[in-house]
Design a protein around this motif. Structure first.
Motif, PDB file in Angstrom:
ATOM      1  N   ARG A 150       0.818  -1.218   0.000  1.00  0.00           N
ATOM      2  CA  ARG A 150       0.000   0.000   0.000  1.00  0.00           C
ATOM      3  C   ARG A 150       0.853   1.270   0.000  1.00  0.00           C
ATOM      4  O   ARG A 150       0.386   2.349  -0.321  1.00  0.00           O
ATOM      5  CB  ARG A 150      -0.968   0.012   1.178  1.00  0.00           C
ATOM      6  N   LEU A 151       2.132   1.153   0.351  1.00  0.00           N
ATOM      7  CA  LEU A 151       3.035   2.311   0.390  1.00  0.00           C
ATOM      8  C   LEU A 151       3.750   2.560  -0.937  1.00  0.00           C
ATOM      9  O   LEU A 151       4.592   3.447  -1.026  1.00  0.00           O
ATOM     10  CB  LEU A 151       4.070   2.134   1.505  1.00  0.00           C
ATOM     11  N   GLN A 152       3.421   1.790  -1.973  1.00  0.00           N
ATOM     12  CA  GLN A 152       4.131   1.907  -3.237  1.00  0.00           C
ATOM     13  C   GLN A 152       4.135   3.344  -3.775  1.00  0.00           C
ATOM     14  O   GLN A 152       5.185   3.888  -4.118  1.00  0.00           O
ATOM     15  CB  GLN A 152       3.531   0.967  -4.293  1.00  0.00           C
ATOM     16  N   THR A 153       2.979   3.984  -3.832  1.00  0.00           N
ATOM     17  CA  THR A 153       2.896   5.346  -4.362  1.00  0.00           C
ATOM     18  C   THR A 153       3.653   6.326  -3.475  1.00  0.00           C
ATOM     19  O   THR A 153       4.352   7.219  -3.963  1.00  0.00           O
ATOM     20  CB  THR A 153       1.419   5.770  -4.515  1.00  0.00           C
ATOM     21  N   PHE A 154       3.543   6.159  -2.161  1.00  0.00           N
ATOM     22  CA  PHE A 154       4.237   7.032  -1.216  1.00  0.00           C
ATOM     23  C   PHE A 154       5.755   6.920  -1.391  1.00  0.00           C
ATOM     24  O   PHE A 154       6.462   7.937  -1.440  1.00  0.00           O
ATOM     25  CB  PHE A 154       3.828   6.684   0.219  1.00  0.00           C
TER      26      PHE A 154
END
Length: 177
Positions: free
Chosen positions: A128-132
């Motif tokens: 879920r942190l890929q974009t961040f």
């Protein structure tokens, strides 16, 4: 939005299905950004190397937008190996520097940082942190870029190159549930 079947020779750019609006806006941005960058550069089109370099610049700008489209994103989300190959072959900024015979060392640094960052982001596909993480690595890349002594127009190309590969391409923007 109505989709059309993309000809097979353009699947790597636009995926298998695409909307006319996404194709139009991608090409429009790439044309305008390439023309603006060319005029900022002060170069003239009197050598084949300059023409070739700005065709590659066009590709960098087009990829910044096309990679956000659902068609392109889905094409590579379903082909993990193709995604890795696509990241690996992105020598655009180095080729531009070699063609123009300027700032080759700086371009190698930018290229290395970009490819390593994109590989990290790509590895985080299900996280879920890929974009961040992509945004974080891109912002650190901006700091690296601004520490280099290059003309503004070349920094602009380099910024869009990093954005294209780290944020626009390596992130799976339309995750399938």
């Amino acid at each position: 939005m109505k989709y059309f079947e993309v000809p097979k020779c353009f699947h790597e750019v636009f995926g298998e299905q695409q909307t006319r609006l996404e194709v139009f806006l991608t090409v429009l941005f790439a044309c305008i950004a390439t023309i603006v960058t060319f005029f900022l550069s002060g170069l003239s089109l009197n050598h084949w190397q300059v023409i070739a370099a700005f065709l590659i610049v066009f590709d960098v700008y087009a990829g910044c937008i096309a990679n956000f489209s659902q068609g392109t994103n889905q094409f590579y989300a379903q082909r993990y190996k193709s995604r890795l190959i696509f990241i690996a072959i992105h020598f655009h900024n180095v080729i531009i520097a070699l063609l123009l015979d300027m700032y080759v060392q700086e371009s190698l640094l930018i290229w290395g940082y970009t490819i390593v960052s994109a590989c990290i982001v790509n590895f985080l596909k299900s996280n879920r942190l890929q974009t961040f993480i992509a945004a974080n690595l891109f912002c650190f890349g901006i700091l690296v870029l601004l520490s280099l002594s290059m003309p503004n127009w070349l920094i602009l190309i380099s910024l869009f190159f990093m954005f294209k590969v780290i944020v626009s391409f390596a992130v799976d923007h339309h995750k399938q549930k």
